[in-house]
Structures are given as structure tokens and as C-alpha cells.
Design an enzyme around this catalytic site. Structure first.
Site, PDB file in Angstrom:
ATOM      1  N   ASN A   6     -10.413   0.758   1.422  1.00 21.61           N
ATOM      2  CA  ASN A   6      -8.977   0.574   1.706  1.00 21.61           C
ATOM      3  C   ASN A   6      -8.716   0.394   0.191  1.00 21.61           C
ATOM      4  O   ASN A   6      -8.853  -0.486  -0.422  1.00 21.61           O
ATOM      5  CB  ASN A   6      -8.328  -0.478   2.327  1.00 21.61           C
ATOM      6  CG  ASN A   6      -7.049  -0.327   2.323  1.00 21.61           C
ATOM      7  OD1 ASN A   6      -6.269   0.358   1.385  1.00 21.61           O
ATOM      8  ND2 ASN A   6      -6.319  -1.037   3.149  1.00 21.61           N
TER       9      ASN A   6
ATOM     10  N   HIS B  49     -14.443   5.141   4.730  1.00 15.05           N
ATOM     11  CA  HIS B  49     -15.930   5.199   4.876  1.00 15.05           C
ATOM     12  C   HIS B  49     -16.654   5.096   3.594  1.00 15.05           C
ATOM     13  O   HIS B  49     -17.308   4.197   3.201  1.00 15.05           O
ATOM     14  CB  HIS B  49     -16.515   6.318   5.708  1.00 15.05           C
ATOM     15  CG  HIS B  49     -18.063   6.065   5.939  1.00 15.05           C
ATOM     16  ND1 HIS B  49     -18.720   6.582   4.778  1.00 15.05           N
ATOM     17  CD2 HIS B  49     -18.960   5.548   6.856  1.00 15.05           C
ATOM     18  CE1 HIS B  49     -20.038   6.420   5.360  1.00 15.05           C
ATOM     19  NE2 HIS B  49     -20.029   5.673   6.442  1.00 15.05           N
TER      20      HIS B  49
ATOM     21  N   HIS C 174      -2.568   7.098   4.902  1.00 10.51           N
ATOM     22  CA  HIS C 174      -3.054   5.865   4.007  1.00 10.51           C
ATOM     23  C   HIS C 174      -4.585   5.432   4.882  1.00 10.51           C
ATOM     24  O   HIS C 174      -4.204   5.038   6.188  1.00 10.51           O
ATOM     25  CB  HIS C 174      -2.153   5.117   3.995  1.00 10.51           C
ATOM     26  CG  HIS C 174      -2.640   3.476   3.599  1.00 10.51           C
ATOM     27  ND1 HIS C 174      -3.302   3.289   2.397  1.00 10.51           N
ATOM     28  CD2 HIS C 174      -2.447   2.185   4.319  1.00 10.51           C
ATOM     29  CE1 HIS C 174      -3.890   2.027   2.331  1.00 10.51           C
ATOM     30  NE2 HIS C 174      -3.062   1.614   3.394  1.00 10.51           N
TER      31      HIS C 174
ATOM     32  N   HIS D 185      -2.231  19.976   6.383  1.00 12.51           N
ATOM     33  CA  HIS D 185      -3.108  18.917   5.706  1.00 12.51           C
ATOM     34  C   HIS D 185      -2.471  17.463   5.997  1.00 12.51           C
ATOM     35  O   HIS D 185      -1.198  17.512   5.390  1.00 12.51           O
ATOM     36  CB  HIS D 185      -3.679  18.954   4.385  1.00 12.51           C
ATOM     37  CG  HIS D 185      -4.226  20.477   4.044  1.00 12.51           C
ATOM     38  ND1 HIS D 185      -5.637  20.746   4.676  1.00 12.51           N
ATOM     39  CD2 HIS D 185      -3.595  21.338   3.613  1.00 12.51           C
ATOM     40  CE1 HIS D 185      -5.832  21.997   4.369  1.00 12.51           C
ATOM     41  NE2 HIS D 185      -4.790  22.390   3.763  1.00 12.51           N
TER      42      HIS D 185
ATOM     43  N   HIS E 271      12.582   1.518   4.644  1.00 11.46           N
ATOM     44  CA  HIS E 271      12.117  -0.031   4.252  1.00 11.46           C
ATOM     45  C   HIS E 271      13.167  -0.852   5.389  1.00 11.46           C
ATOM     46  O   HIS E 271      14.447  -0.642   5.433  1.00 11.46           O
ATOM     47  CB  HIS E 271      12.941  -0.195   2.966  1.00 11.46           C
ATOM     48  CG  HIS E 271      12.361  -1.594   2.473  1.00 11.46           C
ATOM     49  ND1 HIS E 271      12.307  -2.725   3.390  1.00 11.46           N
ATOM     50  CD2 HIS E 271      11.853  -1.863   1.204  1.00 11.46           C
ATOM     51  CE1 HIS E 271      11.965  -3.829   2.652  1.00 11.46           C
ATOM     52  NE2 HIS E 271      11.751  -3.307   1.347  1.00 11.46           N
TER      53      HIS E 271
ATOM     54  N   CYS F  92       0.843  -1.212  -0.052  1.00 14.23           N
ATOM     55  CA  CYS F  92      -0.123   0.027  -0.104  1.00 14.23           C
ATOM     56  C   CYS F  92       0.869   1.169  -0.082  1.00 14.23           C
ATOM     57  O   CYS F  92       0.280   2.308  -0.145  1.00 14.23           O
ATOM     58  CB  CYS F  92      -0.979   0.199   1.376  1.00 14.23           C
ATOM     59  SG  CYS F  92      -2.049  -1.251   1.210  1.00 14.23           S
TER      60      CYS F  92
END
Length: 476
Positions: free
Chosen positions: A408, A404, A375, A371, A287, A208
Site C-alpha cells: 500500500n 503484491h 486503490h 480499466h 467527503h 490515501c
């Protein structure tokens, strides 16, 4: 040394004379001409190295990367499913003997409990192949879903920007688990007849967080290839990844992932700054895959019955928190004001040398960003980041509402969140945006943007048909 001083004195004197002449002071044009003629040799000697250094600077300085526009795919209404419809569909699949047996009814109840607490609403979308009987999970159905998503986003992007496909010089596509041959990047090249010398890449298996990775890769290519456009496409395939086994840890993904995708148009052309929405300021990639627990916490594998799914281990929250901490520690010095940097440094020294039990200082990132696009991986992830970063409900509103409304959508979720902020009319010139994504491997990646103007939503913004209903109260 004396010669060097004389050179600097002459440079200063020349600049002073030119300044006075421009401002219309006592130096007249004839005196200035005589001065330049009498010092032509000195001026020439000084100009050549200065021109040389200026040329080197212009060719080696980092080129600004502008986000001209982006587009998120809006699934058609017939793909929308409520929680009740989804559960009824799952029961029908079981009754048809396509996967679970009668004794496995508890697996349906397990998924329903997850859905009811997930933060997903009643209008998320699943692909056509998973709404028919028998289920269609073959290569053709998977390609159909992905092509609809990608082309839907790209068609709208080209239409909104007026950029022609032949003008694109760089293409980066990311899809974690669906990587057919020819690649998705090749599919786009063929569909839109992109030019033969296009620099195309197809990123797979990166989870993701791959959307930010794709932006970073495009940024690097835009530093090398001048005066061109880059397109980044982020998506994930749902059709092929529906898990029909009995492993509970693998069933979680069925409840969270939904249809979605985004296309982003980047440019390194200076003339595009006038119409661009944002400028890319930083990308930070972390990572932690060298650690076994990090590497194994989200893995695609076969279950006991040979059915492929994605396993989420109990180490996932701990791994995510540790990777996020490293990302924050790397990003903080780049974006935080001096006061926050000093507070963090002082706390670090106290903890290391005097009070080991002292809690780590959490910088106030609200001083660095207006802002936050976190994710939308799930309710727990958003809750945890809201708590750890000490954010207000308004700061995480875009993430909660995206989860909502769309579920995802993997690597594209951060773009639905940015589209939400634009649709709400909250994006003002100079505002700073932090996009943060986590994914398998394990990775935590950040991208930082600054708004170049008061940004209005583009045509066919995915929220335009429901913005008046959001934000909504979410019951868990």
C-alpha cells in the site's frame, strides 16, 4: 419577428452560397464577390455579434486537461524485504528492548498473521531508517526517505518528457502525515529551481485518497492559468509513521504501508494533445466527514502509552461502503450509457414508492470503463469492490498485483496500477480509465481518463524489470 426571420434567412443564404462556391458548383467567384459587396453592411452586422459570442465561448469554455506522462518511484533493490525478513527485523527490535517486551511476543505473531493474509509479496520496500539498528525515525531520516522518493519520480518524469523545471507553472504535492517546514512543495521548488511565480500547494492530512484530490486541485488551477504545465506529486512517509506501541488496531498500518510515490505532468496547452497519453474527463469528490463515525474511523492519535499511531475502527468497512455508494451515485449519471441510467432510475422509483425491500440496482460500470485502478489499500478493499461492482479478476488484476509487488503506497497506488496496465500493453486509444481511492476523513474520490492513443509504457516503468513474472497466483 419578421426582421428576425429575415436575418436568419440571410444567414442561411450566405452559408449556402459559400458552401456551393467551395464545392465548385454553379456559383462562380465573380458572382460571389458581387454578392458580398452588395450585402457588406448586413454581413458586417452579423459578423460582429457572432465574433463576440465566439470570443466569449473560447475564453469561458472548460479547458481540456491532458496527462502528458507520469512516473512512479522504483525503490532500489536493497530496500526490498520479504515477510520473513520483516518479521525477523521486528523480533530483533523487540529483543533489543526498543519497544515490545518479551511478554508482548503475541504482537509479533499478530502482525505476521496480517502480513500472511494481506496480499503483499516478498519484494515490497521499507526505508533505510527502519532497516538499521537502532531505528532511525528522526526528522532527518524522514526527510531523506521522502526526498529520495519525490526526486526519484520527478527526475525520471523530466527526463522522459523533456520538459524543463522552469516551464512548470503549477505544483501540487500531497503527503498525509509527514508535513515538515519548509513544506515538501518548497523543497521541490528549491531542488529544481522552479520559477518565482509558481502556484504551489501542499496538501496534508487527507489520507490515501489525496492523489485524486491533488489532480482535481491542479485541474481547477489549469482552468485559470493559461498555457502552462502542472505537476502533481503524491507520496507518503513510512519512516516517521512506524508504530511501536501495543494497540492492535494501530499495528495494522505497519503491515500494509510501503515506500512509494508518483509524479504526474498535466498540461492545458492544446499542442500537447499530440503527445499526451490521456485526457481528464471527470473528477468526483465525496467527503462524509460531517458524520462522526466517518470522521473518526481512521484517526492519527496517541495510544494509552502516549505513542502516536493511526487507529482504524470497526466502523471503517461500513463507512467506506456508504461513501463509495455516494461516489458511484454521483459518477454514474456522468459516465453510464442511457440503458443503465434508466434501469437505475426505474429501480430507484420502485424501491421508494412500491417495494422498499427491493435491493438497490448496481449499474454495470464495465459498460463505462475498460480499466479500473482501485486503490491498493488492502486485500479486503479490493475483494469488496470486485464483488460490489461485479468486476472480473482481470479488472482488478492491476490493483492486486500492485498490492503484491509494492504494498500500500497510499495515494500513489493508483498510478502504479495505471503503469501496470501500460506495461501489459492493454491501453488502447479511446479506452476509459476509472481511478478510485478512499481515505481518512472519510473520503471517496474518482478520476476518469480517456486514452488519446495506444499507450506504451514510458522509460523506467516500475514494472519493466518484473513484468514477465506477473500476474502471479496469490495464496492467502
Amino acid at each position: 419577428m419578421k426582421n428576425l426571420k429575415m436575418v436568419f434567412f440571410k444567414i442561411f443564404f450566405i452559408l449556402l452560397m459559400v458552401t456551393l462556391a467551395v464545392k465548385g458548383s454553379w456559383v462562380n467567384l465573380e458572382d460571389l464577390q458581387n454578392f458580398f459587396l452588395n450585402n457588406l453592411e448586413t454581413i458586417t452586422l452579423l459578423s460582429v455579434p457572432l465574433l463576440f459570442l465566439f470570443t466569449i465561448y473560447m475564453f469561458t469554455r472548460p479547458k481540456p486537461v491532458y496527462l502528458v506522462d507520469f512516473s512512479c518511484y522504483l525503490p532500489p533493490s536493497h530496500l526490498k524485504v520479504s515477510v520473513q525478513t520483516l518479521m525477523g527485523h521486528a523480533k530483533r527490535v523487540r529483543e533489543a528492548g526498543m519497544c515490545w517486551e518479551d511478554k508482548d511476543a503475541y504482537l509479533i505473531d499478530f502482525q505476521q498473521k496480517i502480513l500472511e493474509r494481506s496480499g503483499l509479496g516478498q519484494e515490497t520496500s521499507i526505508p533505510e531508517g527502519l532497516q538499521c539498528f537502532p531505528l532511525q525515525q528522526d526528522m532527518a531520516a524522514s526527510r531523506k526517505e521522502t526526498e529520495q522518493v519525490i526526486c526519484g519520480a520527478l527526475d525520471n518524469l523530466f527526463r522522459n518528457t523533456g520538459v524543463k523545471p522552469r516551464e512548470i507553472g503549477i505544483l501540487v504535492v500531497n503527503s498525509s502525515t509527514f508535513n515538515p517546514t519548509p513544506s515538501l512543495a518548497s523543497m521541490i521548488v528549491n531542488k529544481y529551481k522552479l520559477r518565482d511565480n509558481i502556484k504551489s500547494l501542499n496538501l496534508g492530512g487527507m489520507g490515501c485518497s489525496a492523489g485524486v484530490i491533488a489532480i482535481d486541485v491542479a485541474k481547477g488551477l489549469l482552468q485559470v492559468h493559461r498555457n502552462t504545465y502542472a505537476i502533481v506529486v503524491s507520496t507518503e512517509n513510512i519512516t516517521q509513521n512506524l508504530y511501536l506501541g501495543k494497540n492492535k488496531s494501530m499495528l495494522v498500518t505497519n503491515c500494509l504501508f510501503r515506500v512509494g510515490g508518483a509524479a504526474v505532468l498535466l498540461s492545458n496547452r492544446s499542442r500537447d494533445r499530440v503527445r499526451a497519453k490521456y485526457e481528464l474527463v471527470h473528477t468526483v469528490r465525496i467527503h462524509t466527514g460531517s458524520d462522526d463515525k466517518s470522521f473518526e474511523c481512521a484517526t492519527q492519535e496517541e495510544d494509552e502509552d502516549g505513542i502516536v499511531g493511526v487507529t482504524l475502527t470497526k466502523n471503517l468497512p461500513m463507512v467506506a461502503a456508504r461513501t463509495l455508494k455516494i461516489n458511484i451515485a454521483t459518477l454514474g449519471p456522468l459516465v453510464l450509457p442511457l440503458k443503465e441510467k434508466l434501469a437505475f432510475f426505474v429501480t430507484f422509483l420502485k424501491k421508494k414508492y412500491f417495494k422498499p425491500e427491493l435491493r438497490n440496482y448496481t449499474p454495470d460500470f464495465k459498460l463505462a470503463f475498460e480499466h479500473f485502478c482501485i486503490h491498493a489499500g488492502g486485500r479486503a478493499l479490493i475483494d469488496e469492490l470486485e464483488k460490489n461492482l461485479k468486476l472480473s479478476p482481470l479488472h482488478v488484476e492491476a490493483s492486486r498485483m500492485t498490492l503484491h509487488r509494492f504494498g500500500n503506497t497510499s495515494s500513489s497506488s493508483i498510478w502504479y496500477e495505471l503503469a501496470y496496465t501500460e506495461a501489459k500493453g492493454r491501453m488502447k486509444q479511446g479506452d476509459r480509465i476509472w481511478q478510485i481511492a478512499l481515505g481518512s476523513g472519510f473520503k471517496c474520490n474518482s478520476s476518469v481518463w480517456v486514452a488519446l492513443r495506444n499507450v506504451k509504457p514510458s522509460a523506467n516503468n516500475p514494472w519493466e524489470d518484473c513484468m514477465d513474472r506477473y500476474p502471479v497466483e496469490i495464496e492467502y
